[in-house]
Scaffold this motif. Structure first.
Motif, mmCIF file in Angstrom:
data_model
loop_
_atom_site.group_PDB
_atom_site.id
_atom_site.type_symbol
_atom_site.label_atom_id
_atom_site.label_comp_id
_atom_site.label_asym_id
_atom_site.label_seq_id
_atom_site.Cartn_x
_atom_site.Cartn_y
_atom_site.Cartn_z
ATOM 1 N N GLY A 1 -23.056 12.967 31.625
ATOM 2 C CA GLY A 1 -23.597 13.834 30.680
ATOM 3 C C GLY A 1 -24.428 15.100 31.667
ATOM 4 O O GLY A 1 -24.692 14.492 32.754
ATOM 5 N N SER B 1 -31.514 16.675 27.870
ATOM 6 C CA SER B 1 -32.003 15.683 28.909
ATOM 7 C C SER B 1 -32.255 14.238 28.034
ATOM 8 O O SER B 1 -31.990 13.001 28.075
ATOM 9 N N GLN C 1 -29.480 12.624 26.552
ATOM 10 C CA GLN C 1 -28.737 12.082 27.714
ATOM 11 C C GLN C 1 -29.149 10.460 27.967
ATOM 12 O O GLN C 1 -28.588 9.567 27.974
ATOM 13 N N ARG D 1 -27.884 8.159 25.187
ATOM 14 C CA ARG D 1 -26.518 7.967 25.619
ATOM 15 C C ARG D 1 -26.319 7.027 26.448
ATOM 16 O O ARG D 1 -25.415 6.300 26.653
ATOM 17 N N GLY E 1 -26.156 10.274 33.753
ATOM 18 C CA GLY E 1 -26.708 11.497 33.012
ATOM 19 C C GLY E 1 -27.276 12.505 34.345
ATOM 20 O O GLY E 1 -27.785 11.983 35.413
ATOM 21 N N LEU F 1 -29.802 15.311 34.556
ATOM 22 C CA LEU F 1 -30.812 15.440 33.700
ATOM 23 C C LEU F 1 -32.336 15.944 34.283
ATOM 24 O O LEU F 1 -32.314 15.647 35.515
#
Length: 301
Positions: free
Chosen positions: A97, A130, A133, A136, A145, A147
């Motif tokens: 992500g 973010s 993410q 997820r 991620g 982020l």
């Protein structure tokens, strides 16, 4: 159902057309080799080989089965090699992500490094904010991620990969564009394009903290979420803005990007985040690549 060992025995006899030579090739004695062929024929309920004292011939069924046996053995070998490559982090897939802004510089560099160092790995990219993410990561839908902070500590590991200053974005024909460095006090006297408080919360809060610390009160004329949208409004003369330094990679026409003069500036940070319990063997390898690309020295002006 037959076994792979029986297929190997059959293929060796079919290619050698001699039990003795096939036994030597397989590093075994002839009697167990013959038993394996007999078991295979019994399982299939067909005669694969015509045997005599001097010759061994393939039956029509044996000729057809030989091609399929070779294919199955090759598939089994490929599957075993693939499993080893995945276990060693040389193949497989990884879901990453990323925030929209990180796609301006860091994400392309990381993907290029993965393609160069891990050519057999499938990298799946998912653009999201973010907060999404983090959700997820928690559900296991993404492995990594990229982020913005803050990063929750429970069950996650993280490290910073970029830290970049904010720079001024002004129309290229504006008086402020004539200098290489812009004074923040002068910038905020102009109509100011601010980040949306929800859709672009990280950059919104970053600027709110900056203006609070410096005692400045900008004249907000728009609140937008995407940096390219903000630059488009700057290009149109709607106002000025502060954007992360990687926005220079967008090469937006009609917009001048200048460093801002500040005694101390909190950089815009990006973190590599993964779950502690993620056992994807690719994760530590890509984390190592990410650390190698990390740009951890903010330039504050």
């Amino acid at each position: 159902m037959f076994e792979l060992s029986q297929l190997r025995c059959f293929v060796a006899v079919a290619e050698e057309l001699h039990f003795g030579r096939a036994a030597v090739r397989l590093n075994m004695t002839q009697p167990p080799l013959s038993r394996q062929i007999q078991i295979l024929e019994r399982v299939l309920d067909v005669i694969l080989l015509e045997r005599s004292n001097r010759t061994v011939k393939l039956t029509p069924a044996g000729q057809s089965f030989l091609a399929e046996a070779r294919r199955l053995l090759k598939l089994a070998e490929s599957a075993a090699l693939l499993a080893k490559r995945v276990a060693n982090g040389k193949a497989g897939s990884i879901n990453i992500g990323f925030t929209a802004t990180s796609a301006y510089s860091y994400v392309p560099e990381l993907v290029a490094a993965c393609r160069r160092e891990l050519p057999d790995v499938e990298v799946s990219l998912k653009e999201m904010v973010s907060g999404d993410q983090l959700k997820r990561l928690d559900s296991g839908e993404i492995d990594i991620g990229l982020l913005r902070p803050p990063i929750p500590r429970n069950g996650l590991r993280s490290f910073r990969v970029t830290a970049e200053p904010l720079i001024a974005a002004v129309p290229s024909g504006h008086a402020l564009a004539r200098a290489e460095t812009v004074i923040l006090d002068e910038l905020v006297r102009e109509p100011f394009i601010m980040y949306a408080p929800y859709e672009a919360r990280y950059f919104h809060d970053l600027l709110v903290e900056l203006f609070s610390r410096t005692g400045l009160v900008p004249n907000y004329v728009q609140h937008l979420a995407q940096i390219h949208s903000i630059l488009a409004m700057v290009h149109s003369g709607v106002g000025v803005a502060l954007v992360p330094e990687t926005a220079t990679n967008l090469h937006f026409s009609g917009v001048a990007l200048r460093r801002i003069e500040l005694p101390r500036q909190r950089p815009a940070e990006l973190f590599f985040v993964s779950r502690d319990d993620n056992d994807n063997p690719l994760l530590p390898i890509i984390a190592s690549l990410a650390k190698g690309l990390a740009q951890d020295l903010p330039r504050t002006g």
